[in-house]
Scaffold this motif. Structure first.
Motif, PDB file in Angstrom:
ATOM      1  N   ARG A 200       6.729  -8.385  24.404  1.00  0.00           N
ATOM      2  CA  ARG A 200       7.586  -7.302  23.890  1.00  0.00           C
ATOM      3  C   ARG A 200       7.883  -6.264  24.958  1.00  0.00           C
ATOM      4  O   ARG A 200       7.078  -6.029  25.851  1.00  0.00           O
ATOM      5  N   VAL A 201       9.099  -5.630  24.890  1.00  0.00           N
ATOM      6  CA  VAL A 201       9.515  -4.704  25.944  1.00  0.00           C
ATOM      7  C   VAL A 201       8.789  -3.377  25.885  1.00  0.00           C
ATOM      8  O   VAL A 201       8.513  -2.758  26.901  1.00  0.00           O
ATOM      9  N   ALA A 202       8.524  -2.884  24.682  1.00  0.00           N
ATOM     10  CA  ALA A 202       7.900  -1.568  24.550  1.00  0.00           C
ATOM     11  C   ALA A 202       7.099  -1.538  23.258  1.00  0.00           C
ATOM     12  O   ALA A 202       7.232  -2.420  22.413  1.00  0.00           O
ATOM     13  N   GLY A 203       6.259  -0.515  23.112  1.00  0.00           N
ATOM     14  CA  GLY A 203       5.468  -0.400  21.899  1.00  0.00           C
ATOM     15  C   GLY A 203       4.397  -1.474  21.854  1.00  0.00           C
ATOM     16  O   GLY A 203       4.152  -2.160  22.839  1.00  0.00           O
ATOM     17  N   GLU A 204       3.735  -1.623  20.710  1.00  0.00           N
ATOM     18  CA  GLU A 204       2.717  -2.665  20.631  1.00  0.00           C
ATOM     19  C   GLU A 204       2.797  -3.440  19.329  1.00  0.00           C
ATOM     20  O   GLU A 204       3.440  -3.021  18.378  1.00  0.00           O
ATOM     21  N   THR A 205       2.141  -4.611  19.326  1.00  0.00           N
ATOM     22  CA  THR A 205       2.216  -5.477  18.156  1.00  0.00           C
ATOM     23  C   THR A 205       1.579  -4.815  16.939  1.00  0.00           C
ATOM     24  O   THR A 205       0.648  -4.031  17.057  1.00  0.00           O
ATOM     25  N   LYS A 206       2.124  -5.116  15.761  1.00  0.00           N
ATOM     26  CA  LYS A 206       1.619  -4.515  14.525  1.00  0.00           C
ATOM     27  C   LYS A 206       0.632  -5.431  13.823  1.00  0.00           C
ATOM     28  O   LYS A 206       0.231  -5.164  12.705  1.00  0.00           O
ATOM     29  N   TRP A 207       0.293  -6.540  14.469  1.00  0.00           N
ATOM     30  CA  TRP A 207      -0.573  -7.509  13.809  1.00  0.00           C
ATOM     31  C   TRP A 207      -1.971  -7.503  14.400  1.00  0.00           C
ATOM     32  O   TRP A 207      -2.145  -7.823  15.558  1.00  0.00           O
ATOM     33  N   SER A 208      -2.946  -7.184  13.571  1.00  0.00           N
ATOM     34  CA  SER A 208      -4.323  -7.361  13.995  1.00  0.00           C
ATOM     35  C   SER A 208      -4.756  -8.742  13.526  1.00  0.00           C
ATOM     36  O   SER A 208      -4.059  -9.390  12.749  1.00  0.00           O
ATOM     37  N   PHE A 209      -5.922  -9.193  13.990  1.00  0.00           N
ATOM     38  CA  PHE A 209      -6.397 -10.512  13.585  1.00  0.00           C
ATOM     39  C   PHE A 209      -6.571 -10.565  12.071  1.00  0.00           C
ATOM     40  O   PHE A 209      -6.188 -11.515  11.407  1.00  0.00           O
ATOM     41  N   TRP A 210      -7.114  -9.499  11.514  1.00  0.00           N
ATOM     42  CA  TRP A 210      -7.390  -9.450  10.088  1.00  0.00           C
ATOM     43  C   TRP A 210      -6.099  -9.506   9.275  1.00  0.00           C
ATOM     44  O   TRP A 210      -5.998 -10.207   8.271  1.00  0.00           O
ATOM     45  N   LYS A 211      -5.079  -8.770   9.744  1.00  0.00           N
ATOM     46  CA  LYS A 211      -3.783  -8.793   9.060  1.00  0.00           C
ATOM     47  C   LYS A 211      -3.193 -10.199   9.066  1.00  0.00           C
ATOM     48  O   LYS A 211      -2.646 -10.654   8.069  1.00  0.00           O
ATOM     49  N   LEU A 212      -3.336 -10.884  10.227  1.00  0.00           N
ATOM     50  CA  LEU A 212      -2.817 -12.248  10.331  1.00  0.00           C
ATOM     51  C   LEU A 212      -3.562 -13.176   9.387  1.00  0.00           C
ATOM     52  O   LEU A 212      -2.977 -14.053   8.767  1.00  0.00           O
ATOM     53  N   PHE A 213      -4.882 -12.962   9.293  1.00  0.00           N
ATOM     54  CA  PHE A 213      -5.681 -13.808   8.409  1.00  0.00           C
ATOM     55  C   PHE A 213      -5.216 -13.650   6.963  1.00  0.00           C
ATOM     56  O   PHE A 213      -4.992 -14.619   6.240  1.00  0.00           O
ATOM     57  N   LYS A 214      -5.017 -12.394   6.554  1.00  0.00           N
ATOM     58  CA  LYS A 214      -4.560 -12.136   5.183  1.00  0.00           C
ATOM     59  C   LYS A 214      -3.189 -12.752   4.943  1.00  0.00           C
ATOM     60  O   LYS A 214      -2.915 -13.323   3.892  1.00  0.00           O
ATOM     61  N   TYR A 215      -2.339 -12.640   5.956  1.00  0.00           N
ATOM     62  CA  TYR A 215      -0.990 -13.178   5.858  1.00  0.00           C
ATOM     63  C   TYR A 215      -1.028 -14.696   5.699  1.00  0.00           C
ATOM     64  O   TYR A 215      -0.300 -15.273   4.890  1.00  0.00           O
ATOM     65  N   SER A 216      -1.954 -15.349   6.445  1.00  0.00           N
ATOM     66  CA  SER A 216      -2.024 -16.804   6.340  1.00  0.00           C
ATOM     67  C   SER A 216      -2.546 -17.226   4.967  1.00  0.00           C
ATOM     68  O   SER A 216      -2.091 -18.205   4.393  1.00  0.00           O
ATOM     69  N   MET A 217      -3.494 -16.450   4.421  1.00  0.00           N
ATOM     70  CA  MET A 217      -3.981 -16.743   3.074  1.00  0.00           C
ATOM     71  C   MET A 217      -2.835 -16.632   2.079  1.00  0.00           C
ATOM     72  O   MET A 217      -2.689 -17.433   1.160  1.00  0.00           O
ATOM     73  N   GLU A 218      -2.021 -15.596   2.251  1.00  0.00           N
ATOM     74  CA  GLU A 218      -0.879 -15.411   1.375  1.00  0.00           C
ATOM     75  C   GLU A 218       0.056 -16.617   1.455  1.00  0.00           C
ATOM     76  O   GLU A 218       0.554 -17.091   0.438  1.00  0.00           O
ATOM     77  N   GLY A 219       0.260 -17.089   2.683  1.00  0.00           N
ATOM     78  CA  GLY A 219       1.129 -18.242   2.877  1.00  0.00           C
ATOM     79  C   GLY A 219       0.608 -19.448   2.125  1.00  0.00           C
ATOM     80  O   GLY A 219       1.352 -20.142   1.435  1.00  0.00           O
ATOM     81  N   ILE A 220      -0.695 -19.691   2.237  1.00  0.00           N
ATOM     82  CA  ILE A 220      -1.265 -20.858   1.568  1.00  0.00           C
ATOM     83  C   ILE A 220      -1.142 -20.712   0.059  1.00  0.00           C
ATOM     84  O   ILE A 220      -0.719 -21.629  -0.638  1.00  0.00           O
ATOM     85  N   MET A 221      -1.439 -19.518  -0.446  1.00  0.00           N
ATOM     86  CA  MET A 221      -1.391 -19.364  -1.901  1.00  0.00           C
ATOM     87  C   MET A 221       0.021 -19.379  -2.448  1.00  0.00           C
ATOM     88  O   MET A 221       0.242 -19.764  -3.590  1.00  0.00           O
ATOM     89  N   ALA A 222       0.984 -18.943  -1.636  1.00  0.00           N
ATOM     90  CA  ALA A 222       2.358 -18.911  -2.122  1.00  0.00           C
ATOM     91  C   ALA A 222       2.971 -20.310  -2.137  1.00  0.00           C
ATOM     92  O   ALA A 222       3.904 -20.562  -2.889  1.00  0.00           O
ATOM     93  N   PHE A 223       2.448 -21.202  -1.307  1.00  0.00           N
ATOM     94  CA  PHE A 223       3.113 -22.497  -1.196  1.00  0.00           C
ATOM     95  C   PHE A 223       2.236 -23.696  -1.501  1.00  0.00           C
ATOM     96  O   PHE A 223       2.617 -24.815  -1.231  1.00  0.00           O
ATOM     97  N   SER A 224       1.057 -23.457  -2.060  1.00  0.00           N
ATOM     98  CA  SER A 224       0.217 -24.589  -2.381  1.00  0.00           C
ATOM     99  C   SER A 224      -0.774 -24.214  -3.477  1.00  0.00           C
ATOM    100  O   SER A 224      -1.287 -23.103  -3.518  1.00  0.00           O
TER     101      SER A 224
END
Ligand code: UDP
Ligand code: MG
Length: 310
Positions: A200-224
């Motif tokens: 990224r050109v400026a600023g910083e990423t908004k994703w921590s490991f924990w946020k990504l983990f929660k997001y992946s759980m959401e993905g699994i539950m939404a589609f399976s």
């Protein structure tokens, strides 16, 4: 002339936005198309909204939507897609990790190449922590095994879609939105364009490991719903093992007259069963909580102001 809409979810991106605006306008002006850039300010705490307003002052092709608070990137994309008027609509990050130089190729693929959508995937995860890459790969392997949405490893949200596909995406009105799954689920012919990861050109990423983990759980539950089956199958297996053990100890006691010397066995079995039950209840609970949020039918985002307000 075709109208291309560019949807840009922004959370604290005031440094990147002018750079983004410049790069994208340069690219699209060479293409001989009309375009609009829709900045969705996702409740930013910096000058994102002011920057969007300034850009709108200078150039009416820039539009903006500002949320009443931070609702997350998924909500931002949804609001932008709803507002987009284009014959073709692209979703892009504000931080220039989605190279605008790919836009002509994507537009050509959808307009002339017989595709409904041109999507991008990064071939490397360079510049990312090793552990995160490892878990990301695992996640894609698992979710593709257990769900019927085709979710591509390394796929970005950066994609250009035809009006038909945008309408299809908007017709999924679920509250728990997992776009990577939704894009795959609606189908359509997608051309995959690969590129090497850009930082990224400026600023910083908004994703921590924990946020990504929660997001992946959401993905699994939404589609399976496979985890629900797994917990029942596990229940059956444990019951079967318990039955076999009971027979074994029963027969042993009858033949050898052995008094039950199995205190450790009992403790182990009880702990194991307790654990399995808790996992099962937890899985059911996660699905129930998602259903609970769906049935409330709350809006996915709340708009505080847009360019139409001035
Ligand atoms: N973003 C957003 N709302 C959020 C978090 C992120 O709109 O709550 C936007 C962010 O401004 C950026 C895009 O989503 O344009 C991708 O975020 P980021 O670059 O932090 O993610 P990464 O590229 O590291 O996966
Ligand atoms: Mg980024």
């Amino acid at each position: 002339m075709d109208l291309i809409s560019i949807v840009v979810p922004c959370y604290n991106e005031d440094e990147s936005m002018p750079l983004f605006y410049k790069a994208v306008t340069e690219e699209l002006e060479n293409l001989n198309v009309d375009f609009e850039i829709i900045f969705v300010d996702d409740g930013s705490k910096d000058k994102t909204l002011e920057t969007a307003k300034n850009l709108h002052e200078k150039d009416k092709r820039v539009r903006y939507i500002s949320f009443s608070r931070n609702f997350g990137k998924e909500a931002g994309m949804l609001a932008g897609l709803k507002a987009a008027k284009g014959d073709y609509t692209a979703v892009m990050d504000a931080d220039m990790q989605d190279p605008p130089s790919l836009l002509p190729e994507m537009y050509d693929a959808v307009k002339n190449g017989g595709f409904d959508c041109a999507a991008t995937r990064r071939t490397t995860r360079k510049g990312e922590p090793v552990i995160r890459s490892f878990f990301a790969r695992m996640f894609y392997k698992i979710i593709n095994k257990i769900s019927d949405a085709d979710i591509v490893d390394g796929a970005r949200d950066f994609r250009l879609m035809s009006r038909k596909m945008v309408d299809a995406v908007l017709s999924l009105s679920e509250y728990n939105r997992f776009s990577k799954g939704i894009f795959g689920w609606v189908g359509f012919k997608t051309k995959w364009i690969e590129y090497v990861n850009v930082e990224r050109v400026a600023g910083e990423t908004k994703w921590s490991f924990w946020k990504l983990f929660k997001y992946s759980m959401e993905g699994i539950m939404a589609f399976s719903t496979t985890p629900l089956y797994i917990s029942s199958v596990m229940g059956f297996i444990v019951c079967f093992v318990a039955f076999v053990l009971a027979c074994f100890y029963g027969v042993k006691a009858l033949i050898f007259g052995d008094p039950a010397a199995g205190f450790p066995t009992i403790v182990c079995i009880m702990l194991f069963l307790g654990g399995v039950q808790l996992i099962g209840i937890g899985v059911v609970g996660m699905y129930l909580s998602k259903t609970y949020l769906e049935t409330k039918k709350r809006p996915i985002y709340i708009i505080r102001e847009t360019e139409n307000d001035i």
